[in-house]
Design a protein around this motif. Sequence first.
Motif, PDB file in Angstrom:
ATOM      1  N   TYR A  66      67.115 -29.380   0.085  1.00  0.00           N
ATOM      2  CA  TYR A  66      68.132 -29.010  -0.892  1.00  0.00           C
ATOM      3  C   TYR A  66      67.524 -29.087  -2.287  1.00  0.00           C
ATOM      4  CZ  TYR A  66      71.148 -30.600   2.974  1.00  0.00           C
ATOM      5  OH  TYR A  66      71.730 -30.821   4.196  1.00  0.00           O
ATOM      6  N   THR A  67      67.954 -28.221  -3.178  1.00  0.00           N
ATOM      7  CA  THR A  67      67.556 -28.302  -4.577  1.00  0.00           C
ATOM      8  C   THR A  67      68.633 -29.069  -5.338  1.00  0.00           C
ATOM      9  OG1 THR A  67      66.342 -26.227  -4.474  1.00  0.00           O
ATOM     10  CG2 THR A  67      66.999 -26.984  -6.661  1.00  0.00           C
ATOM     11  N   VAL A  68      68.208 -30.042  -6.119  1.00  0.00           N
ATOM     12  CA  VAL A  68      69.106 -30.855  -6.932  1.00  0.00           C
ATOM     13  C   VAL A  68      68.851 -30.494  -8.387  1.00  0.00           C
ATOM     14  CG1 VAL A  68      69.752 -33.197  -7.600  1.00  0.00           C
ATOM     15  CG2 VAL A  68      69.055 -32.717  -5.237  1.00  0.00           C
ATOM     16  N   SER A  69      69.801 -29.828  -9.009  1.00  0.00           N
ATOM     17  CA  SER A  69      69.624 -29.403 -10.396  1.00  0.00           C
ATOM     18  C   SER A  69      70.693 -29.965 -11.320  1.00  0.00           C
ATOM     19  CB  SER A  69      69.602 -27.871 -10.479  1.00  0.00           C
ATOM     20  OG  SER A  69      70.766 -27.330  -9.896  1.00  0.00           O
ATOM     21  N   ASP A  70      71.641 -30.714 -10.771  1.00  0.00           N
ATOM     22  CA  ASP A  70      72.714 -31.312 -11.559  1.00  0.00           C
ATOM     23  C   ASP A  70      72.762 -32.813 -11.309  1.00  0.00           C
ATOM     24  OD1 ASP A  70      73.752 -28.865 -12.668  1.00  0.00           O
ATOM     25  OD2 ASP A  70      74.604 -28.439 -10.685  1.00  0.00           O
ATOM     26  N   LEU A  71      73.436 -33.523 -12.187  1.00  0.00           N
ATOM     27  CA  LEU A  71      73.563 -34.967 -12.028  1.00  0.00           C
ATOM     28  C   LEU A  71      74.452 -35.341 -10.852  1.00  0.00           C
ATOM     29  CD1 LEU A  71      73.819 -36.071 -15.760  1.00  0.00           C
ATOM     30  CD2 LEU A  71      71.834 -36.145 -14.252  1.00  0.00           C
ATOM     31  N   LEU A  72      75.304 -34.403 -10.422  1.00  0.00           N
ATOM     32  CA  LEU A  72      76.147 -34.618  -9.253  1.00  0.00           C
ATOM     33  C   LEU A  72      75.956 -33.429  -8.317  1.00  0.00           C
ATOM     34  CD1 LEU A  72      78.283 -36.425  -7.911  1.00  0.00           C
ATOM     35  CD2 LEU A  72      80.017 -35.097  -9.104  1.00  0.00           C
ATOM     36  N   MET A 130      62.902 -36.219  -4.074  1.00  0.00           N
ATOM     37  CA  MET A 130      61.539 -36.013  -4.559  1.00  0.00           C
ATOM     38  C   MET A 130      61.546 -35.349  -5.933  1.00  0.00           C
ATOM     39  SD  MET A 130      59.846 -36.940  -1.753  1.00  0.00           S
ATOM     40  CE  MET A 130      58.203 -36.350  -2.088  1.00  0.00           C
ATOM     41  N   ASP A 131      60.618 -35.776  -6.785  1.00  0.00           N
ATOM     42  CA  ASP A 131      60.315 -35.099  -8.051  1.00  0.00           C
ATOM     43  C   ASP A 131      58.882 -34.598  -7.893  1.00  0.00           C
ATOM     44  OD1 ASP A 131      59.896 -34.157 -10.577  1.00  0.00           O
ATOM     45  OD2 ASP A 131      60.543 -35.980 -11.607  1.00  0.00           O
ATOM     46  N   GLY A 132      58.754 -33.341  -7.486  1.00  0.00           N
ATOM     47  CA  GLY A 132      57.436 -32.824  -7.135  1.00  0.00           C
ATOM     48  C   GLY A 132      56.955 -33.530  -5.887  1.00  0.00           C
ATOM     49  N   LYS A 133      55.802 -34.183  -5.970  1.00  0.00           N
ATOM     50  CA  LYS A 133      55.269 -34.927  -4.829  1.00  0.00           C
ATOM     51  C   LYS A 133      55.618 -36.411  -4.896  1.00  0.00           C
ATOM     52  CE  LYS A 133      51.543 -31.773  -3.857  1.00  0.00           C
ATOM     53  NZ  LYS A 133      50.185 -31.610  -3.408  1.00  0.00           N
ATOM     54  N   ARG A 134      56.334 -36.809  -5.938  1.00  0.00           N
ATOM     55  CA  ARG A 134      56.686 -38.218  -6.129  1.00  0.00           C
ATOM     56  C   ARG A 134      58.032 -38.523  -5.473  1.00  0.00           C
ATOM     57  NH1 ARG A 134      57.696 -40.823 -12.045  1.00  0.00           N
ATOM     58  NH2 ARG A 134      59.252 -39.195 -12.025  1.00  0.00           N
ATOM     59  N   LEU A 135      58.022 -39.484  -4.548  1.00  0.00           N
ATOM     60  CA  LEU A 135      59.248 -39.936  -3.901  1.00  0.00           C
ATOM     61  C   LEU A 135      59.993 -40.868  -4.850  1.00  0.00           C
ATOM     62  CD1 LEU A 135      61.059 -40.203  -1.372  1.00  0.00           C
ATOM     63  CD2 LEU A 135      59.586 -42.098  -0.673  1.00  0.00           C
ATOM     64  N   ILE A 167      66.139 -37.649 -16.276  1.00  0.00           N
ATOM     65  CA  ILE A 167      66.209 -36.263 -16.737  1.00  0.00           C
ATOM     66  C   ILE A 167      65.669 -35.375 -15.624  1.00  0.00           C
ATOM     67  CG2 ILE A 167      65.382 -34.589 -18.427  1.00  0.00           C
ATOM     68  CD1 ILE A 167      65.201 -36.944 -20.422  1.00  0.00           C
ATOM     69  N   ILE A 168      66.525 -34.510 -15.113  1.00  0.00           N
ATOM     70  CA  ILE A 168      66.132 -33.606 -14.037  1.00  0.00           C
ATOM     71  C   ILE A 168      65.271 -32.501 -14.635  1.00  0.00           C
ATOM     72  CG2 ILE A 168      66.977 -31.977 -12.299  1.00  0.00           C
ATOM     73  CD1 ILE A 168      69.499 -33.716 -12.113  1.00  0.00           C
ATOM     74  N   PRO A 169      64.081 -32.258 -14.075  1.00  0.00           N
ATOM     75  CA  PRO A 169      63.213 -31.204 -14.612  1.00  0.00           C
ATOM     76  C   PRO A 169      63.856 -29.820 -14.440  1.00  0.00           C
ATOM     77  CG  PRO A 169      62.273 -32.123 -12.601  1.00  0.00           C
ATOM     78  CD  PRO A 169      63.481 -32.936 -12.924  1.00  0.00           C
ATOM     79  N   ASP A 170      63.349 -28.847 -15.198  1.00  0.00           N
ATOM     80  CA  ASP A 170      63.911 -27.495 -15.166  1.00  0.00           C
ATOM     81  C   ASP A 170      63.901 -26.898 -13.765  1.00  0.00           C
ATOM     82  OD1 ASP A 170      64.423 -27.610 -17.876  1.00  0.00           O
ATOM     83  OD2 ASP A 170      62.560 -26.591 -18.427  1.00  0.00           O
ATOM     84  N   ASN A 171      62.873 -27.190 -12.991  1.00  0.00           N
ATOM     85  CA  ASN A 171      62.803 -26.645 -11.630  1.00  0.00           C
ATOM     86  C   ASN A 171      63.567 -27.494 -10.622  1.00  0.00           C
ATOM     87  OD1 ASN A 171      60.992 -28.766 -11.799  1.00  0.00           O
ATOM     88  ND2 ASN A 171      59.453 -27.791 -10.518  1.00  0.00           N
ATOM     89  N   GLY A 172      64.226 -28.553 -11.063  1.00  0.00           N
ATOM     90  CA  GLY A 172      65.056 -29.388 -10.215  1.00  0.00           C
ATOM     91  C   GLY A 172      64.274 -30.392  -9.395  1.00  0.00           C
TER      92      GLY A 172
END
Length: 98
Positions: free
Chosen positions: A59-65, A83-88, A38-43
């Motif tokens: 790059y910002t990733v906000s979609d599944l593709l 990255m999800d925040g600071k988590r690789l 699940i992609i967070p609201d802030n991508g």
Amino acid sequence: PYEIQTVGVDDYPNITLEAVVYPNPTQHFIQLKISNYIIPDNGLKARLYDANGKLLEIYTVSDLLTQFDLSKHSSATYQLRLMDGKRLLKTFKVVKMK
């Protein structure tokens, strides 16, 4: 065309991230396809590094593709770190060829 490989240790085996090249062969674009996450609201952030570890783009990733345009970069080997925040989450080796 691009050669893409996942590198590193899979610290999050429940997350399935897949890099897909489309069209294949290509000289301009790669696509990142994400599933089981699940992609967070802030991508998410995808960071592109050269072979020396220099950060080239974020790059910002906000979609599944998500499609990335690498046409302005020369033929070389790159790392795309998701990255999800600071988590690789995953690191992909991307080889751009003429």
